[in-house]
Design an enzyme around this catalytic site. Structure first.
Site, PDB file in Angstrom:
ATOM      1  N   HIS A  48       0.837  -1.202   0.000  1.00 31.47           N
ATOM      2  CA  HIS A  48       0.000   0.000   0.000  1.00 31.47           C
ATOM      3  C   HIS A  48       0.872   1.253   0.000  1.00 31.47           C
ATOM      4  O   HIS A  48       1.573   1.528   0.973  1.00 31.47           O
ATOM      5  CB  HIS A  48      -0.883  -0.041   1.247  1.00 31.47           C
ATOM      6  CG  HIS A  48      -1.836   1.096   1.363  1.00 31.47           C
ATOM      7  ND1 HIS A  48      -1.707   2.066   2.325  1.00 31.47           N
ATOM      8  CD2 HIS A  48      -2.929   1.422   0.624  1.00 31.47           C
ATOM      9  CE1 HIS A  48      -2.695   2.939   2.193  1.00 31.47           C
ATOM     10  NE2 HIS A  48      -3.455   2.569   1.164  1.00 31.47           N
ATOM     11  N   HIS A  90      -0.943  10.205  -3.090  1.00 31.98           N
ATOM     12  CA  HIS A  90      -2.274   9.862  -2.588  1.00 31.98           C
ATOM     13  C   HIS A  90      -3.231  11.042  -2.638  1.00 31.98           C
ATOM     14  O   HIS A  90      -4.375  10.922  -3.066  1.00 31.98           O
ATOM     15  CB  HIS A  90      -2.187   9.344  -1.149  1.00 31.98           C
ATOM     16  CG  HIS A  90      -3.536   9.045  -0.567  1.00 31.98           C
ATOM     17  ND1 HIS A  90      -4.270   9.986   0.129  1.00 31.98           N
ATOM     18  CD2 HIS A  90      -4.315   7.938  -0.636  1.00 31.98           C
ATOM     19  CE1 HIS A  90      -5.424   9.456   0.489  1.00 31.98           C
ATOM     20  NE2 HIS A  90      -5.478   8.210   0.042  1.00 31.98           N
TER      21      HIS A  90
HETATM   22  O1  G3P Z   1      -6.623   1.570  -2.732  1.00 30.57           O
HETATM   23  C1  G3P Z   1      -6.738   0.864  -1.543  1.00 30.57           C
HETATM   24  C2  G3P Z   1      -6.610   1.884  -0.493  1.00 30.57           C
HETATM   25  O2  G3P Z   1      -5.410   2.520  -0.774  1.00 30.57           O
HETATM   26  C3  G3P Z   1      -7.752   2.844  -0.548  1.00 30.57           C
HETATM   27  O3  G3P Z   1      -7.573   3.893   0.290  1.00 30.57           O
HETATM   28  O4  G3P Z   1      -7.226   6.268   0.604  1.00 30.57           O
HETATM   29  O5  G3P Z   1      -5.314   4.710   0.844  1.00 30.57           O
HETATM   30  O6  G3P Z   1      -6.220   5.203  -1.399  1.00 30.57           O
HETATM   31  P1  G3P Z   1      -6.537   5.069   0.063  1.00 30.57           P
HETATM   32 CA    CA Z   2      -5.180   3.698  -2.881  1.00 30.16          CA
END
Ligand code: G3P
Ligand code: CA
Length: 328
Positions: A48, A90
Site C-alpha cells: 500500500h 495519494h
Molecule cells: O486503494 C486501496 C486503499 O489505498 C484505498 O484507500 O485512501 O489509501 O487510497 P486510500
Molecule cells: Ca489507494
C-alpha cells in the site's frame, strides 16, 4: 529472484491468458476443474503506497523496499500535473507529503472547509511536473529520506516492471475531468506505451490491476475504452450500502473482477457471497500502527486471509504479510 517469486510470475502469466483475474479470484479458480491455475490459490500481497510503514509513501524508495520485502503488487495512487503527466501521490494536494509550502509559498488556492474556515491548498494540477520535481517528498516522513521525489507513473513502471505487479488507482477522476483531463485515457495510454495493456509477453511478468472508488471510472475503462486490464472496485463506508449486497456485487461483476472493501466492512458471509459470484476480495488497509482488536498486524492479516478467506490485501507492512496461517 526466488523460486516462489518465479512461480508467482509464471502463475500470473499462465497460458489461460487471464492474468490477475484468475489468480485473484481464488474461488472461481478452484471451481474451474480444468483450469491450469493452481487449485491452491496464492494469497496476494499488495504493498500500500509501497512499503509505506518504513519509507515515505509513493516514493521510489518506498516502492523498492516493497519489492525487496516480497510484494506481489505495488500500489500507485495517481494524480495529474498541470502539464498532464500522471504522478504517484495519494492526495489531490501536495502539502501533506512535500515541502511545497516552503518552495512555492504563494502558489495556493483558498477554499472554505466544512466548518466555513478558509484553508489553503496546493493542488497537484496547479503545478507542472518540472515544479513538482523540485519538491522534497521524503523529509516529512524522516529526515533520512530528504531529497526523495514524487515519482511519475512512468518512473514507477520502470522500477516495478518485471519484479512485481502494478496496482494503479484512478484518484478523483471526476475532479480531473472537470479540469480538462481524462485520467482513464492517460492511464491506458501509459500502459499501452509500455505494452502492459493486454496479456502480452511483457504483461506476463508485470501483471496490472486498475482500482477505483469511482464505478463511473471503471465503467468507462471497461465499456467505453474496452480495456482488457482487470479492474477492481474500492468500497468505503460511504458506498457500502450500494455495493456490499448481493445485488451490488452482481452489478460490480459487470465491470470488475473483484471488490476491495475497507477491512471493517468485511465478514465471512460477504467474502463467500463475492466468491460465489466469482469476485475476488481485497480489503484495505493493514498497518502495524492500527491493528484494532488484534495484537499484531501479522495476526490481523492472517485472520483475514485464512480465517475470512480473502484473496489479497493492501498493507503498509509487506514484510509482515503471512504466507501461511499464523497466530503471532
Ligand atoms: O486503494 C486501496 C486503499 O489505498 C484505498 O484507500 O485512501 O489509501 O487510497 P486510500
Ligand atoms: Ca489507494
Amino acid at each position: 529472484m526466488t523460486l516462489a517469486r518465479r512461480g508467482f510470475l509464471k502463475l500470473f502469466g499462465s497460458s489461460i491468458g487471464i492474468i490477475a483475474a484468475e489468480t485473484l479470484s481464488s474461488a472461481h479458480a478452484q471451481r474451474k476443474a480444468n483450469s491450469k491455475v493452481s487449485p491452491i490459490a496464492r494469497k496476494i500481497l499488495v504493498a500500500h503506497r509501497g512499503a509505506s510503514a518504513y519509507a515515505p509513501e509513493h516514493t521510489l524508495e518506498s516502492y523498492s523496499l516493497a519489492i525487496k520485502q516480497g510484494a506481489d503488487f505495488v500500489e500507485q495512487d495517481l494524480q495529474i500535473t498541470k502539464d498532464g503527466v500522471l504522478v504517484c501521490l495519494h492526495d489531490l494536494t501536495l502539502e501533506r507529503t512535500t515541502n511545497v509550502k516552503e518552495v512555492f509559498p504563494t502558489r495556493f488556492r483558498e477554499e472554505k472547509d466544512a466548518s466555513n474556515s478558509v484553508i489553503r491548498r496546493w493542488d497537484v494540477s496547479d503545478f507542472t511536473l518540472h515544479e513538482i520535481k523540485q519538491l522534497d517528498a521524503g523529509s516529512w516522513f524522516d529526515p533520512k529520506f530528504k531529497g526523495a521525489r514524487v515519482p511519475t507513473f512512468q518512473e514507477a513502471i520502470d522500477l516495478v516492471r518485471g519484479k512485481a505487479g502494478l496496482y494503479p488507482e484512478t484518484k478523483a477522476p471526476e475532479v480531473y475531468g472537470g479540469r480538462g483531463f481524462d485520467m482513464e485515457r492517460l492511464v491506458l495510454d501509459a500502459l499501452k506505451k509500455n505494452r502492459l495493456d493486454k496479456p502480452s509477453h511483457a504483461a506476463r511478468h508485470t501483471p496490472v490491476i486498475i482500482q477505483s472508488f469511482s464505478p463511473e471510472s471503471l465503467r468507462k475503462l471497461s465499456a467505453t475504452l474496452k480495456t482488457k486490464v482487470p479492474l477492481v472496485l474500492l468500497v468505503g463506508e460511504e458506498n457500502r450500502a450500494r455495493w456490499l449486497t448481493k445485488e451490488g456485487l452482481m452489478e460490480a461483476k459487470q465491470f470488475s473482477i473483484g471488490v476491495a472493501p475497507a477491512k471493517a466492512l468485511l465478514n465471512k458471509d460477504l467474502v463467500m457471497q463475492a466468491h460465489a459470484l466469482g469476485l475476488s476480495v481485497t480489503p484495505y488497509t493493514f498497518r502495524s500502527r492500527n491493528t484494532g482488536r488484534f495484537k499484531t498486524v501479522r495476526e490481523e492479516m492472517s485472520y483475514y486471509l485464512y480465517g475470512l478467506g480473502v484473496d489479497a490485501l493492501f498493507t503498509d507492512n509487506p514484510d509482515l504479510f503471512p504466507r501461511a496461517p499464523t497466530n503471532d
